[in-house]
Write an enzyme that holds these catalytic residues in place. Sequence first.
Site, PDB file in Angstrom:
ATOM      1  CB  ALA A 100      25.291 -28.664  31.383  1.00 20.86           C
ATOM      2  CD  GLU A 150      19.239 -28.119  32.551  1.00 16.64           C
ATOM      3  OE1 GLU A 150      19.105 -27.690  30.756  1.00 16.64           O
ATOM      4  OE2 GLU A 150      18.610 -26.375  32.429  1.00 16.64           O
ATOM      5  CD  GLU A 193      21.060 -28.925  27.687  1.00 13.57           C
ATOM      6  OE1 GLU A 193      21.435 -29.406  27.120  1.00 13.57           O
ATOM      7  OE2 GLU A 193      21.152 -27.757  28.004  1.00 13.57           O
ATOM      8  N   GLY A 214      40.262 -20.505  39.113  1.00 11.13           N
ATOM      9  CA  GLY A 214      41.018 -19.109  39.832  1.00 11.13           C
ATOM     10  C   GLY A 214      39.873 -17.944  40.089  1.00 11.13           C
ATOM     11  CD  GLU A 255      18.820 -24.545  26.113  1.00  9.61           C
ATOM     12  OE1 GLU A 255      19.216 -24.875  27.097  1.00  9.61           O
ATOM     13  OE2 GLU A 255      17.334 -25.023  25.739  1.00  9.61           O
TER      14      GLU A 255
END
Length: 186
Positions: free
Chosen positions: A70, A86, A90, A109, A134
């Site tokens: 992601a 990505e 990754e 929310g 990473e």
Amino acid sequence: MVTSTERVFEGRLVKVRVDQVRFPDGSEGRREVVEHPGAVVVAAVDDSGRIVLARQYRHPVGGDLLELPAGTLEPGEEAEATATRELKEETGLTAKRWDYLGSFFSSPGFLREELHAYLARDLQQAEQELEADEDIHLEWRDLGGLLARPDEIRDAKTLACLLLLAHRMEAERLGLGHAAERQEGN
């Protein structure tokens, strides 16, 4: 209805604002909103039906999580371009076939982050291009095994994408074709 807004933080990735709002009953209150540029999540499935996942340390939760590849949308970048970038960065994989699975909000929310989910197929090996911060370890898993043991995945975007993927796979199994694809204007 928003009656006023105050920006209280502006960082590299997110901005935080506090809105004064008037609710339908006439009462008023404050709402904190984290603004995020949006992101993608990719379910990359090989010819054997296995899915690649990334195990990586996540500082906010203090431990490793098993996640689908992601990443965050760059300014002006289309979601599919972000997904392509990505996946390669990754996992070191590229895909010849991309299907849009849908979009969702990660935590509506307080967080304005819309994630776009993709299915990548016809995978080709390329070179992994990790960013300096990473440390990703790849794991290949069977979708059925992941769905049978949902406690192994604690990342919301991964859970949501796997649900969308399962729906797509079932639609394809039933011969419903692209019934699960996002329709223009939705």
